[in-house]
Design a protein around this motif. Structure first.
Motif, short mmCIF file in Angstrom:
data_model
loop_
_atom_site.label_atom_id
_atom_site.label_comp_id
_atom_site.label_asym_id
_atom_site.label_seq_id
_atom_site.Cartn_x
_atom_site.Cartn_y
_atom_site.Cartn_z
N ARG A 30 0.86 -1.18 0.00
CA ARG A 30 0.00 0.00 0.00
C ARG A 30 0.90 1.23 0.00
O ARG A 30 1.79 1.37 0.84
CB ARG A 30 -0.91 0.02 1.22
CG ARG A 30 -1.92 1.17 1.18
CD ARG A 30 -2.84 1.16 2.38
NE ARG A 30 -3.80 2.25 2.30
CZ ARG A 30 -4.64 2.58 3.28
NH1 ARG A 30 -4.63 1.88 4.43
NH2 ARG A 30 -5.47 3.59 3.15
N GLN A 32 0.95 5.28 0.25
CA GLN A 32 0.23 6.50 0.61
C GLN A 32 1.22 7.65 0.50
O GLN A 32 2.20 7.71 1.24
CB GLN A 32 -0.32 6.38 2.03
CG GLN A 32 -1.37 5.27 2.19
CD GLN A 32 -1.70 5.02 3.63
OE1 GLN A 32 -0.91 4.43 4.37
NE2 GLN A 32 -2.87 5.47 4.05
N ASP A 124 -3.56 7.33 -2.62
CA ASP A 124 -3.71 6.09 -1.85
C ASP A 124 -3.82 4.98 -2.88
O ASP A 124 -4.84 4.83 -3.56
CB ASP A 124 -4.96 6.16 -0.97
CG ASP A 124 -4.99 5.04 0.06
OD1 ASP A 124 -4.14 4.13 -0.02
OD2 ASP A 124 -5.88 5.06 0.94
N VAL A 126 -2.89 0.84 -4.10
CA VAL A 126 -2.48 -0.53 -3.84
C VAL A 126 -1.67 -0.98 -5.06
O VAL A 126 -2.16 -0.94 -6.19
CB VAL A 126 -3.67 -1.48 -3.62
CG1 VAL A 126 -3.19 -2.92 -3.53
CG2 VAL A 126 -4.41 -1.09 -2.34
N GLY A 149 -5.99 2.73 -7.40
CA GLY A 149 -6.32 3.56 -6.24
C GLY A 149 -6.87 4.89 -6.67
O GLY A 149 -7.62 4.98 -7.65
#
Length: 532
Positions: A30, A32, A124, A126, A149
């Motif tokens: 992930r 961010q 954000d 993936v 995302g």
């Protein structure tokens, strides 16, 4: 410096791409990220991205900047550990690197201090990654990354806007650029992907600005290294053409029907076709694959123009006819079941697998170093690109030939048949584009003129009246053909046919006169730098 291809994944192809990626061992992460810029977006204006990203539990600060072609990106990463809270952004972490120097120059304030940064957007994502190995002469190891995302814009108010992300990146880890090209072509062809120039940072910038349609990208002069040989000239000119083609193609492939984007895309393809035709002889090694690249470019160019030309000509013709007292006739009324019905949309033309494959190949060409000379037959010199002096002599001959053809065509324009007249217009365009490509190699100021215009600028200015006359003549010829077709469903269209027929001879004479006036144009390739 990283070398990568990035493709947009249509929503209906995501499942298949995901499944294909998972046929090997994948890593799920992930991501961010927070993106920073000055309040006046100085970094974005200079093609620089500065971000903090949490990759799993690890924080990384990254600065990226555009490189010298569509594949190259300058990049520097600094690991910041696994602290729970987001670290502060600090541009000084990139000092001592080429991209860090660009960042420092962009952020330098008048007082010598770095300008303040604000968070502009976040992402954000993936990401699924997998290393793929391709064997053979062009063998590579590439990282495939599937990103799904969203990008969120922070507008400084409670309101936030989001844009979805669904893309596949192929980054070269080991091996050759041609090997990466082959791998990228295979994945894009199998899954109906198209090359995209839109970064996540740019998605956020568009959200912040509330842009639904971005301005079309127009042509800029090419830039050359000092004393480029034939191969370097080819690469620089192709890269210059792609700088116009790729952003416009990205928008059109994504569904934009903006007329100016389609128009500039067509201009970019026409410029590229001129480069393929006129610059082929600069490198006899065979790396410049005109025969392999040109057919898909021609197909896309014609598909983009088939309907647009008819629509544009109708728009130009109707006010003239109205002023002449013609009855109101829509010459495109039969297109729903006729000439326009069978044509692909602009988006379909750009997304066509053959066109996308050629774009990938051309991008690879601009990023590939010249191969070692092939062994020559015994006693024969090795086959190599033309050196700098020979390359300029080659360009000088090509320009002179096209210039002389324009003069020859001007003297006999009225006696030519329609197809030959159309070829005159296309040759004049080739002369213009080749002159634009070559101008930086022969650039010289003419002190006697007492102005800042180069000899090339003055030459191109002398071509414009002929271009305008031939363009208007061609538009009227297309309009006459359109209205002639329209007589099948509306007899009132015969007025327009007669009106344009009556103007035909005067238009041809105007073209001849404009072409003849090119004779006195100052030929910039005859003087200045590179003269031999």
């Amino acid at each position: 410096m990283e070398i990568e291809f990035k493709f947009h994944i249509p929503a209906d192809r995501l499942k298949a791409v995901d499944a294909a990626l998972r046929r090997g061992a994948v890593v799920r992460t992930r991501l961010q990220a927070r993106y920073f810029d000055t309040a006046d977006e100085r970094l974005a204006a200079q093609g620089i991205v500065l971000r903090l990203r949490k990759e799993g539990r690890r924080w990384v600060q990254t600065v990226k900047a555009t490189g010298d072609n569509a594949l190259h990106r300058l990049e520097h990463n600094v690991g910041l550990g696994t602290a729970g809270a987001s670290p502060d952004i600090d541009p000084r972490r990139h000092e001592g690197t080429p991209v860090g120097e660009r960042l420092a120059r962009a952020l330098a304030g008048e007082d010598g201090q770095l300008l303040a940064l604000v968070e502009r957007q976040s992402t954000d994502i993936v990401r699924l990654t997998r290393d793929v190995r391709s064997t053979g002469p062009g063998g590579v190891v590439a990282e495939l990354a599937l990103d799904v995302g969203k990008v969120v814009a922070h507008a400084g108010t409670p309101e936030q806007r989001a844009s979805p992300v669904c893309e596949l990146e192929l980054e070269l880890k080991r091996g050759s650029v041609p090997g990466l090209v082959a791998l990228a072509q295979r994945w894009s062809q199998q899954h109906g992907l198209w090359f995209s120039t839109i970064s996540k940072a740019e998605r956020g910038a568009r959200l912040l600005a509330g842009l639904e349609v971005v301005p079309a990208v127009k042509a800029e002069p090419p830039r050359f290294a000092s004393a480029p040989d034939g191969r370097a000239i080819q690469r620089a000119v192709v890269a210059n053409c792609l700088a116009q083609i790729l952003p416009n193609a990205t928008e059109v492939a994504a569904g934009s029907d903006d007329e100016e984007q389609v128009h500039q895309l067509r201009i970019g393809i026409r410029r590229l076709r001129t480069a393929l035709r006129e610059l082929e002889g600069l490198d006899p090694t065979g790396a410049f694959d005109r025969a392999g690249w040109e057919p898909a470019l021609v197909d896309c160019f014609r598909a983009l123009g088939a309907l647009r030309d008819r629509e544009q000509v109708a728009k130009i013709a109707q006010p003239k006819l109205r002023e002449a007292g013609a009855p109101e006739v829509d010459p495109l009324a039969g297109d729903a079941a006729g000439a326009g019905a069978s044509q692909p949309s602009p988006g379909e033309a750009v997304r066509a697998p053959a066109f996308q494959a050629v774009l990938v190949a051309l991008i690879g060409f601009t990023a590939t170093e010249a191969p070692a000379p092939e062994p020559a037959a015994e006693g024969a010199p090795p086959v190599t690109p033309l050196d700098s002096d020979d390359a300029r002599r080659f360009l000088r001959k090509r320009l002179q030939r096209l210039h002389e053809q324009a003069l020859r065509d001007g003297g006999r324009f009225e006696s030519l048949d329609t197809d030959s007249q159309h070829r005159v217009r296309k040759r004049l365009k080739r002369l213009r584009y080749l002159a634009e490509f070559a101008a930086p190699l022969f650039e010289a100021k003419d002190d006697k003129k007492g102005d800042d215009k180069s000899a090339a600028e003055r030459y191109l200015k002398r071509l414009r009246p002929a271009q305008d006359a031939l363009g208007e003549y061609n538009d009227e010829a297309v309009a006459m053909a359109l209205y002639r077709e329209a007589t099948a469903h509306d007899a009132r269209a015969w007025f327009a046919v007669g009106w344009f027929s009556a103007r035909h001879a005067a238009g041809a004479a105007a073209c001849r006169e404009a072409l003849e006036r090119i004779e006195g144009a100052p030929r910039f390739w005859k003087k200045g730098r590179g003269k031999s």
